[in-house]
Scaffold this motif. Structure first.
Motif, short mmCIF file in Angstrom:
data_model
loop_
_atom_site.label_atom_id
_atom_site.label_comp_id
_atom_site.label_asym_id
_atom_site.label_seq_id
_atom_site.Cartn_x
_atom_site.Cartn_y
_atom_site.Cartn_z
N LYS A 143 0.81 -1.21 0.00
CA LYS A 143 0.00 0.00 0.00
C LYS A 143 0.85 1.27 0.00
N THR A 144 2.03 1.23 0.63
CA THR A 144 2.87 2.43 0.68
C THR A 144 3.62 2.66 -0.64
N LEU A 145 3.87 1.59 -1.41
CA LEU A 145 4.54 1.67 -2.72
C LEU A 145 5.83 2.50 -2.64
N PRO A 146 6.79 2.09 -1.79
CA PRO A 146 7.99 2.90 -1.58
C PRO A 146 8.90 2.96 -2.79
N VAL A 147 9.56 4.10 -2.96
CA VAL A 147 10.58 4.26 -3.98
C VAL A 147 11.90 4.59 -3.30
N SER A 148 12.99 4.38 -4.00
CA SER A 148 14.32 4.59 -3.45
C SER A 148 15.21 5.23 -4.51
N ARG A 149 16.41 5.61 -4.10
CA ARG A 149 17.38 6.17 -5.03
C ARG A 149 18.52 5.18 -5.26
N MET A 150 18.95 5.13 -6.50
CA MET A 150 20.14 4.39 -6.88
C MET A 150 21.23 5.42 -7.17
N GLY A 151 22.09 5.14 -8.15
CA GLY A 151 23.08 6.11 -8.57
C GLY A 151 22.56 6.94 -9.73
N GLY A 152 23.24 8.05 -10.01
CA GLY A 152 22.87 8.89 -11.14
C GLY A 152 21.45 9.41 -11.04
N LEU A 153 20.69 9.27 -12.13
CA LEU A 153 19.31 9.75 -12.18
C LEU A 153 18.30 8.65 -11.87
N THR A 154 18.77 7.50 -11.44
CA THR A 154 17.92 6.32 -11.33
C THR A 154 17.21 6.22 -9.98
N TYR A 155 15.91 6.02 -10.06
CA TYR A 155 15.08 5.68 -8.90
C TYR A 155 14.78 4.19 -8.93
N GLY A 156 14.42 3.64 -7.78
CA GLY A 156 14.09 2.23 -7.70
C GLY A 156 12.71 2.00 -7.12
N ARG A 157 12.13 0.85 -7.44
CA ARG A 157 10.82 0.46 -6.91
C ARG A 157 10.99 -0.78 -6.05
N SER A 158 10.04 -1.00 -5.15
CA SER A 158 10.01 -2.22 -4.34
C SER A 158 8.71 -2.94 -4.65
N THR A 159 8.79 -3.93 -5.52
CA THR A 159 7.59 -4.63 -5.95
C THR A 159 7.53 -6.08 -5.50
N THR A 160 8.65 -6.61 -5.00
CA THR A 160 8.70 -8.01 -4.58
C THR A 160 9.51 -8.12 -3.30
N GLY A 161 9.06 -8.95 -2.39
CA GLY A 161 9.79 -9.20 -1.16
C GLY A 161 9.75 -10.67 -0.80
N PHE A 162 10.68 -11.09 0.04
CA PHE A 162 10.65 -12.46 0.56
C PHE A 162 11.08 -12.41 2.02
N ASP A 163 10.60 -13.35 2.80
CA ASP A 163 10.86 -13.38 4.23
C ASP A 163 11.96 -14.38 4.55
N LEU A 164 12.83 -14.01 5.49
CA LEU A 164 13.88 -14.90 5.98
C LEU A 164 13.86 -14.86 7.50
N SER A 165 13.79 -16.01 8.13
CA SER A 165 13.85 -16.06 9.59
C SER A 165 15.29 -16.05 10.05
N ARG A 166 15.54 -15.48 11.22
CA ARG A 166 16.90 -15.42 11.75
C ARG A 166 17.29 -16.78 12.33
N PRO A 167 18.52 -17.24 12.04
CA PRO A 167 18.94 -18.52 12.60
C PRO A 167 19.17 -18.42 14.11
N LYS A 168 19.02 -19.53 14.78
CA LYS A 168 19.27 -19.61 16.22
C LYS A 168 20.50 -20.47 16.46
N TRP A 169 21.43 -19.94 17.25
CA TRP A 169 22.69 -20.63 17.51
C TRP A 169 22.46 -22.02 18.09
N GLU A 170 21.55 -22.11 19.04
CA GLU A 170 21.32 -23.39 19.70
C GLU A 170 20.85 -24.46 18.72
#
Length: 296
Positions: A240-267
């Motif tokens: 819903k927020t449709l965030p944009v970001s900056r790269m280098g030069g004149l380039t902007y970036g989009r966030s259209t895909t994500g994936f989840d990663l759980s943190r490992p546990k030492w034990e």
């Protein structure tokens, strides 16, 4: 890249139709790149993983500050290209005579959540201090609003080199909304905004003793979230927020895909074969960098 190539501007408006048309894409979540990855394994199963493998024959070109002849503009381009994507802060301030000022800043990051602190940074020598920097130093307050696809052209237009006294809010036709707690404007169209007080500033000079950078750490005093951008759990939904970001030069970036990663546990992982082998190997790489005499 040759100096000639560097001077050629891309057809950013795509008037010649050489680039694919912008396609609105709903945010989606996918599986991670390698569902079978475990600690100690290193590179995953990404198709490009082989290209990122490190060996003693991997070739690097290096810039050593103080040794490599490099212009500040070239260093700027390298750092912006390497430190990416960067979130874009829409910094809202009021001038002493009440003009709302707006500046998109990609030198921006969260510092702490407890207490809530954020950081923005301004570049420019003593003769080119930005209005936002002057305003927040005089008032001690500012607002930060997040950036989204539906107003990315407007936020980009707020970077115009307008003379002091001209409002980038009005120039871009984004809506200034005066803060509830601090006397500074946020962007009404933004899904997430923060009202901030200046906690401290830090200024830096270059090797020639000229001012080049001002860092501002702000203490967040209030948050504003659009109701239609919240999940039932009370978090912000990137779909819903449709965030944009900056790269280098004149380039902007989009966030259209994500994936989840759980943190490992030492034990749970310390005795796996992969972790035991990786810890015993204590693998180090040898530097193969070629230090450039000048760049580019």
């Amino acid at each position: 890249m040759s100096s000639t190539a560097a001077r050629v501007d891309p057809d950013v408006a795509n008037k010649d139709g050489s680039r694919p048309a912008f396609e609105p894409s709903p945010f989606s979540r996918t599986a991670p790149p390698d569902a079978e990855w475990v600690p100690g394994r290193g590179l995953n199963a990404h198709p490009e993983a082989g290209r990122f493998a490190f060996t003693d024959q991997t070739s690097f070109r290096s810039v050593h500050v103080g040794k490599t002849k490099i212009a500040p503009a070239a260093m700027y381009k390298l750092m912006l290209g390497g430190i990416a994507p960067r979130p874009i802060a829409l910094c809202g301030t009021l001038s002493p005579d009440g003009v709302p000022n707006l500046a998109p800043i990609s030198w921006f990051q969260m510092v702490s959540h407890n207490p809530p602190l954020v950081m923005i940074s301004f570049g420019g020598d003593s003769a080119r201090r930005k209005d936002s920097e002057r305003n927040l130093k005089e008032s001690g307050v500012f607002c930060i609003s997040s950036s989204s696809e539906p107003f990315v052209e407007a936020l980009n237009s707020a970077s115009v080199d307008a003379p002091r006294g001209v409002s980038e809010f009005f120039y871009s036709h984004l809506t200034p909304v005066l803060g509830d707690v601090v006397k500074a404007p946020r962007v009404g169209e933004s899904p997430f905004s923060m009202e901030c007080e200046v906690d401290f500033t830090r200024e830096w000079n270059n090797a020639e003793g000229q001012h080049t950078t001002t860092m501002v750490v702000g203490r967040v005093k209030a948050l504003h979230m659009r109701e239609d951008c919240l999940t039932p759990e009370g978090t912000l939904d990137p779909a819903k927020t449709l965030p944009v970001s900056r790269m280098g030069g004149l380039t902007y970036g989009r966030s259209t895909t994500g994936f989840d990663l759980s943190r490992p546990k030492w034990e749970e992982t310390q005795n796996t074969p992969e972790v035991q082998a990786a810890l015993k190997e204590e693998r180090w790489g040898s530097s193969t960098s070629k230090v450039a005499e000048s760049w580019p």
